[in-house]
Write a protein that holds these residues in place. Structure first.
Motif, PDB file in Angstrom:
ATOM      1  N   GLN A 190       8.329   7.127   3.120  1.00  0.00           N
ATOM      2  CA  GLN A 190       7.703   6.040   2.364  1.00  0.00           C
ATOM      3  C   GLN A 190       6.197   6.140   2.587  1.00  0.00           C
ATOM      4  O   GLN A 190       5.723   6.051   3.716  1.00  0.00           O
ATOM      5  CB  GLN A 190       8.214   4.683   2.856  1.00  0.00           C
ATOM      6  N   ARG A 191       5.491   6.347   1.506  1.00  0.00           N
ATOM      7  CA  ARG A 191       4.032   6.484   1.602  1.00  0.00           C
ATOM      8  C   ARG A 191       3.368   5.152   1.269  1.00  0.00           C
ATOM      9  O   ARG A 191       3.743   4.499   0.303  1.00  0.00           O
ATOM     10  CB  ARG A 191       3.601   7.568   0.606  1.00  0.00           C
ATOM     11  N   THR A 192       2.399   4.742   2.072  1.00  0.00           N
ATOM     12  CA  THR A 192       1.658   3.500   1.815  1.00  0.00           C
ATOM     13  C   THR A 192       0.174   3.785   2.049  1.00  0.00           C
ATOM     14  O   THR A 192      -0.169   4.473   3.010  1.00  0.00           O
ATOM     15  CB  THR A 192       2.111   2.380   2.789  1.00  0.00           C
ATOM     16  N   GLU A 193      -0.674   3.250   1.170  1.00  0.00           N
ATOM     17  CA  GLU A 193      -2.111   3.539   1.320  1.00  0.00           C
ATOM     18  C   GLU A 193      -2.863   2.398   2.018  1.00  0.00           C
ATOM     19  O   GLU A 193      -2.565   1.225   1.790  1.00  0.00           O
ATOM     20  CB  GLU A 193      -2.741   3.784  -0.056  1.00  0.00           C
ATOM     21  N   TYR A 194      -3.823   2.772   2.820  1.00  0.00           N
ATOM     22  CA  TYR A 194      -4.696   1.823   3.516  1.00  0.00           C
ATOM     23  C   TYR A 194      -6.139   2.300   3.404  1.00  0.00           C
ATOM     24  O   TYR A 194      -6.391   3.512   3.467  1.00  0.00           O
ATOM     25  CB  TYR A 194      -4.374   1.795   5.021  1.00  0.00           C
ATOM     26  N   THR A 195      -7.069   1.364   3.314  1.00  0.00           N
ATOM     27  CA  THR A 195      -8.461   1.778   3.485  1.00  0.00           C
ATOM     28  C   THR A 195      -8.688   1.917   4.995  1.00  0.00           C
ATOM     29  O   THR A 195      -7.925   1.366   5.803  1.00  0.00           O
ATOM     30  CB  THR A 195      -9.451   0.733   2.934  1.00  0.00           C
ATOM     31  N   LEU A 196      -9.768   2.607   5.349  1.00  0.00           N
ATOM     32  CA  LEU A 196     -10.060   2.767   6.782  1.00  0.00           C
ATOM     33  C   LEU A 196     -10.325   1.386   7.409  1.00  0.00           C
ATOM     34  O   LEU A 196      -9.926   1.132   8.549  1.00  0.00           O
ATOM     35  CB  LEU A 196     -11.258   3.712   6.953  1.00  0.00           C
ATOM     36  N   ASP A 197     -10.990   0.493   6.634  1.00  0.00           N
ATOM     37  CA  ASP A 197     -11.212  -0.875   7.138  1.00  0.00           C
ATOM     38  C   ASP A 197      -9.870  -1.545   7.451  1.00  0.00           C
ATOM     39  O   ASP A 197      -9.717  -2.177   8.489  1.00  0.00           O
ATOM     40  CB  ASP A 197     -11.948  -1.731   6.083  1.00  0.00           C
ATOM     41  N   GLU A 198      -8.905  -1.410   6.538  1.00  0.00           N
ATOM     42  CA  GLU A 198      -7.594  -2.056   6.753  1.00  0.00           C
ATOM     43  C   GLU A 198      -6.903  -1.484   7.988  1.00  0.00           C
ATOM     44  O   GLU A 198      -6.225  -2.201   8.710  1.00  0.00           O
ATOM     45  CB  GLU A 198      -6.705  -1.856   5.514  1.00  0.00           C
ATOM     46  N   ILE A 199      -7.102  -0.194   8.231  1.00  0.00           N
ATOM     47  CA  ILE A 199      -6.480   0.406   9.420  1.00  0.00           C
ATOM     48  C   ILE A 199      -7.088  -0.222  10.674  1.00  0.00           C
ATOM     49  O   ILE A 199      -6.380  -0.623  11.598  1.00  0.00           O
ATOM     50  CB  ILE A 199      -6.657   1.942   9.423  1.00  0.00           C
ATOM     51  N   TYR A 200      -8.423  -0.357  10.673  1.00  0.00           N
ATOM     52  CA  TYR A 200      -9.091  -0.968  11.830  1.00  0.00           C
ATOM     53  C   TYR A 200      -8.665  -2.417  12.021  1.00  0.00           C
ATOM     54  O   TYR A 200      -8.568  -2.904  13.128  1.00  0.00           O
ATOM     55  CB  TYR A 200     -10.609  -0.895  11.667  1.00  0.00           C
ATOM     56  N   GLU A 201      -8.454  -3.115  10.892  1.00  0.00           N
ATOM     57  CA  GLU A 201      -8.108  -4.544  10.986  1.00  0.00           C
ATOM     58  C   GLU A 201      -6.615  -4.766  11.155  1.00  0.00           C
ATOM     59  O   GLU A 201      -6.154  -5.910  11.144  1.00  0.00           O
ATOM     60  CB  GLU A 201      -8.591  -5.271   9.715  1.00  0.00           C
ATOM     61  N   ASN A 202      -5.846  -3.691  11.292  1.00  0.00           N
ATOM     62  CA  ASN A 202      -4.390  -3.794  11.441  1.00  0.00           C
ATOM     63  C   ASN A 202      -3.739  -4.583  10.319  1.00  0.00           C
ATOM     64  O   ASN A 202      -2.824  -5.378  10.542  1.00  0.00           O
ATOM     65  CB  ASN A 202      -4.052  -4.505  12.748  1.00  0.00           C
ATOM     66  N   THR A 203      -4.238  -4.393   9.104  1.00  0.00           N
ATOM     67  CA  THR A 203      -3.722  -5.150   7.957  1.00  0.00           C
ATOM     68  C   THR A 203      -2.271  -4.766   7.665  1.00  0.00           C
ATOM     69  O   THR A 203      -1.937  -3.590   7.640  1.00  0.00           O
ATOM     70  CB  THR A 203      -4.578  -4.839   6.709  1.00  0.00           C
ATOM     71  N   GLU A 204      -1.440  -5.785   7.487  1.00  0.00           N
ATOM     72  CA  GLU A 204      -0.038  -5.523   7.118  1.00  0.00           C
ATOM     73  C   GLU A 204       0.038  -5.293   5.616  1.00  0.00           C
ATOM     74  O   GLU A 204      -0.564  -6.029   4.845  1.00  0.00           O
ATOM     75  CB  GLU A 204       0.829  -6.739   7.462  1.00  0.00           C
TER      76      GLU A 204
ATOM     77  N   PRO B 224     -14.360   2.800  -0.629  1.00  0.00           N
ATOM     78  CA  PRO B 224     -13.691   2.820   0.673  1.00  0.00           C
ATOM     79  C   PRO B 224     -12.872   4.105   0.874  1.00  0.00           C
ATOM     80  O   PRO B 224     -12.235   4.572  -0.070  1.00  0.00           O
ATOM     81  CB  PRO B 224     -12.759   1.610   0.631  1.00  0.00           C
ATOM     82  N   LEU B 225     -12.921   4.642   2.077  1.00  0.00           N
ATOM     83  CA  LEU B 225     -12.071   5.800   2.394  1.00  0.00           C
ATOM     84  C   LEU B 225     -10.620   5.332   2.455  1.00  0.00           C
ATOM     85  O   LEU B 225     -10.321   4.323   3.087  1.00  0.00           O
ATOM     86  CB  LEU B 225     -12.460   6.376   3.754  1.00  0.00           C
ATOM     87  N   VAL B 226      -9.751   6.057   1.785  1.00  0.00           N
ATOM     88  CA  VAL B 226      -8.334   5.660   1.719  1.00  0.00           C
ATOM     89  C   VAL B 226      -7.473   6.730   2.393  1.00  0.00           C
ATOM     90  O   VAL B 226      -7.656   7.921   2.152  1.00  0.00           O
ATOM     91  CB  VAL B 226      -7.895   5.486   0.244  1.00  0.00           C
ATOM     92  N   PHE B 227      -6.558   6.265   3.232  1.00  0.00           N
ATOM     93  CA  PHE B 227      -5.605   7.179   3.873  1.00  0.00           C
ATOM     94  C   PHE B 227      -4.177   6.706   3.615  1.00  0.00           C
ATOM     95  O   PHE B 227      -3.956   5.525   3.374  1.00  0.00           O
ATOM     96  CB  PHE B 227      -5.857   7.248   5.379  1.00  0.00           C
ATOM     97  N   SER B 228      -3.260   7.655   3.706  1.00  0.00           N
ATOM     98  CA  SER B 228      -1.851   7.304   3.512  1.00  0.00           C
ATOM     99  C   SER B 228      -1.122   7.279   4.843  1.00  0.00           C
ATOM    100  O   SER B 228      -1.350   8.148   5.693  1.00  0.00           O
ATOM    101  CB  SER B 228      -1.161   8.344   2.621  1.00  0.00           C
ATOM    102  N   GLU B 229      -0.258   6.272   4.974  1.00  0.00           N
ATOM    103  CA  GLU B 229       0.692   6.283   6.093  1.00  0.00           C
ATOM    104  C   GLU B 229       1.979   6.868   5.534  1.00  0.00           C
ATOM    105  O   GLU B 229       2.407   6.480   4.443  1.00  0.00           O
ATOM    106  CB  GLU B 229       0.920   4.856   6.580  1.00  0.00           C
ATOM    107  N   TRP B 230       2.567   7.811   6.240  1.00  0.00           N
ATOM    108  CA  TRP B 230       3.783   8.476   5.777  1.00  0.00           C
ATOM    109  C   TRP B 230       4.901   8.094   6.743  1.00  0.00           C
ATOM    110  O   TRP B 230       4.980   8.659   7.835  1.00  0.00           O
ATOM    111  CB  TRP B 230       3.596   9.995   5.791  1.00  0.00           C
ATOM    112  N   SER B 231       5.718   7.103   6.371  1.00  0.00           N
ATOM    113  CA  SER B 231       6.745   6.644   7.316  1.00  0.00           C
ATOM    114  C   SER B 231       8.098   7.252   6.983  1.00  0.00           C
ATOM    115  O   SER B 231       8.626   7.009   5.886  1.00  0.00           O
ATOM    116  CB  SER B 231       6.893   5.125   7.253  1.00  0.00           C
ATOM    117  N   PRO B 232       8.689   7.986   7.964  1.00  0.00           N
ATOM    118  CA  PRO B 232      10.051   8.463   7.738  1.00  0.00           C
ATOM    119  C   PRO B 232      10.998   7.282   7.815  1.00  0.00           C
ATOM    120  O   PRO B 232      10.865   6.443   8.705  1.00  0.00           O
ATOM    121  CB  PRO B 232      10.286   9.441   8.895  1.00  0.00           C
ATOM    122  N   ILE B 233      11.942   7.169   6.862  1.00  0.00           N
ATOM    123  CA  ILE B 233      12.781   5.959   6.848  1.00  0.00           C
ATOM    124  C   ILE B 233      14.250   6.257   7.137  1.00  0.00           C
ATOM    125  O   ILE B 233      15.069   5.365   7.063  1.00  0.00           O
ATOM    126  CB  ILE B 233      12.647   5.202   5.498  1.00  0.00           C
ATOM    127  N   ASN B 234      14.565   7.493   7.451  1.00  0.00           N
ATOM    128  CA  ASN B 234      15.983   7.796   7.720  1.00  0.00           C
ATOM    129  C   ASN B 234      16.122   8.742   8.918  1.00  0.00           C
ATOM    130  O   ASN B 234      16.933   9.654   8.901  1.00  0.00           O
ATOM    131  CB  ASN B 234      16.637   8.447   6.494  1.00  0.00           C
TER     132      ASN B 234
END
Ligand SMILES: C[S@@+](CC[C@H](N)C(=O)[O-])C[C@H]1O[C@@H](n2cnc3c(N)ncnc32)[C@H](O)[C@@H]1O
Length: 252
Positions: free
Chosen positions: A177-191, A156-166
Motif C-alpha cells: 500500500q503506497r501513501t504519499e507524504y510531504t517531508l513536512d508531514e513526515i516531520y510532523e508525524n501526520t496521520e 513541497p518534497l513528496v515521498f512515498s511510504e510503501w507498507s507491506p500489508i500481507n
C-alpha cells in the motif's frame, strides 16, 4: 584506481560537494548500529545530501546480499523481497546531475544483483520487476533542498511510504500500500488515510480576452468543482506491479 571525490572547486565551495570514498563508506557502515540496520530489509535510511549515492548504493548492496542469502528459494521470492528492500532507501540531493546519477547508480546495483539471480535460477529478467524498481527508486530519490524541504521550484518534497500489508514468513507475493507524504508531514508525524496522494492542484485559468461561450464557461465551472472534491488514492498492488501506479477515485 584512485577515486575522485571532487568535481570542481566552485561546486565544493557553493554546495560542499565532496564525495565520500568507498573505503570510508565501508568503514562507516561497519559501525555496529548501522551494520545491524543494514541487515534488516525494512529498516529505513534517509540520506539528506545523497550526492551520487555513495552511502545509499553501499547500503543497497548489503541489503540485497541479505535477500540473496535468505530468500533464494526461487526467483519470485528474490524479486519480491529485493523490491521491498528498495522501498526502504530514501535520498535527497540538491543538484540535478547528482540526483540523476544517484538514481542511475541505485538502479545499476539493483540490476546487476537481479541479473546474477536470474542466471542462477535459469530465469528471465522481468520487465515489470525492472519497471517497479525504477518507479521505487525514482520516487524515493528526489532532487530538492533538504533544509527548506522543498523542490528546486519551491513545491513541497513528496515521498512515498510503501507498507507491506500481507507479510508472513511464507509470503511470496508481497502486496504494497503506497501513501504519499510531504517531508513536512513526515516531520510532523501526520496521520494519513491509506493510499492518499498529495493533491496536485488543478489550476485552471481563464484567459481574460478570449471570446467565451457563456454555456461553455458554466460547464467548465461545474467540471472544475467536481475536480476539487474528487480525489485519487493508490490501491494495494503486488510489489512487482507498483510501476502501474494504480489508483482509484474517491470523494470526500
Ligand atoms: C559532502 S557531499 C556528500 C555526498 C554523498 N553523501 C557522499 O558521501 O558522497 C554533499 C552533497 O550534498 C548536496 N547538498 C548540499 N546542500 C544540500 C541541501 N540543502 N539539500 C540537499 N542536498 C544538498 C551537494 O550537492 C552534495 O552533493
Amino acid at each position: 584506481m584512485e577515486e575522485i571525490g571532487i568535481k570542481n572547486k566552485h561546486r565544493v565551495q557553493k554546495h560542499g560537494e565532496v564525495f565520500t570514498p568507498k573505503k570510508i563508506v565501508k568503514s562507516m557502515l561497519e559501525i555496529q548500529e548501522v551494520n545491524e540496520a543494514c541487515k534488516s530489509l525494512t529498516s529505513t535510511f534517509l540520506e539528506p545530501s545523497a550526492g551520487e549515492g555513495a552511502f545509499l548504493t553501499a547500503i543497497l548492496e548489503r541489503k540485497l546480499n541479505i535477500v540473496v542469502e535468505q530468500y533464494n528459494d526461487g526467483l519470485e521470492r528474490f524479486e519480491n523481497y529485493s523490491l521491498l528492500t528498495l522501498t526502504s532507501l530514501y535520498g535527497i540531493e540538491l543538484l540535478e546531475d547528482n540526483a540523476q546519477t544517484c538514481v542511475l547508480n541505485m538502479f545499476q546495483v539493483y540490476y546487476d544483483i537481479y541479473k546474477e539471480q536470474v542466471q542462477l535460477h535459469n530465469g528471465e529478467l522481468k520487465k515489470k520487476v525492472l519497471d517497479s524498481a525504477k518507479e521505487i527508486i525514482s520516487s524515493n530519490i528526489r532532487q530538492g533542498d533538504f533544509l527548506s524541504r522543498n523542490t528546486i521550484d519551491g513545491k513541497p518534497l513528496v515521498f512515498s511510504e510503501w507498507s507491506p500489508i500481507n507479510m508472513r514468513k511464507t509470503t511470496k507475493n508481497i502486496k504494497i500500500q503506497r501513501t504519499e507524504y510531504t517531508l513536512d508531514e513526515i516531520y510532523e508525524n501526520t496521520e494519513k488515510e491509506f493510499g492518499e496522494i498529495i493533491n496536485k492542484a488543478i489550476n485552471k485559468t481563464i484567459e481574460p480576452y478570449k471570446q467565451l461561450d457563456m454555456f461553455e464557461l458554466l460547464e467548465e465551472d461545474v467540471e472544475s468543482e467536481k475536480e476539487i472534491s474528487k480525489k485519487m488514492r493508490y490501491i494495494p498492488v503486488n510489489i512487482t506491479d507498483v510501476y502501474t501506479k494504480e489508483m482509484e477515485e474517491f470523494y470526500e
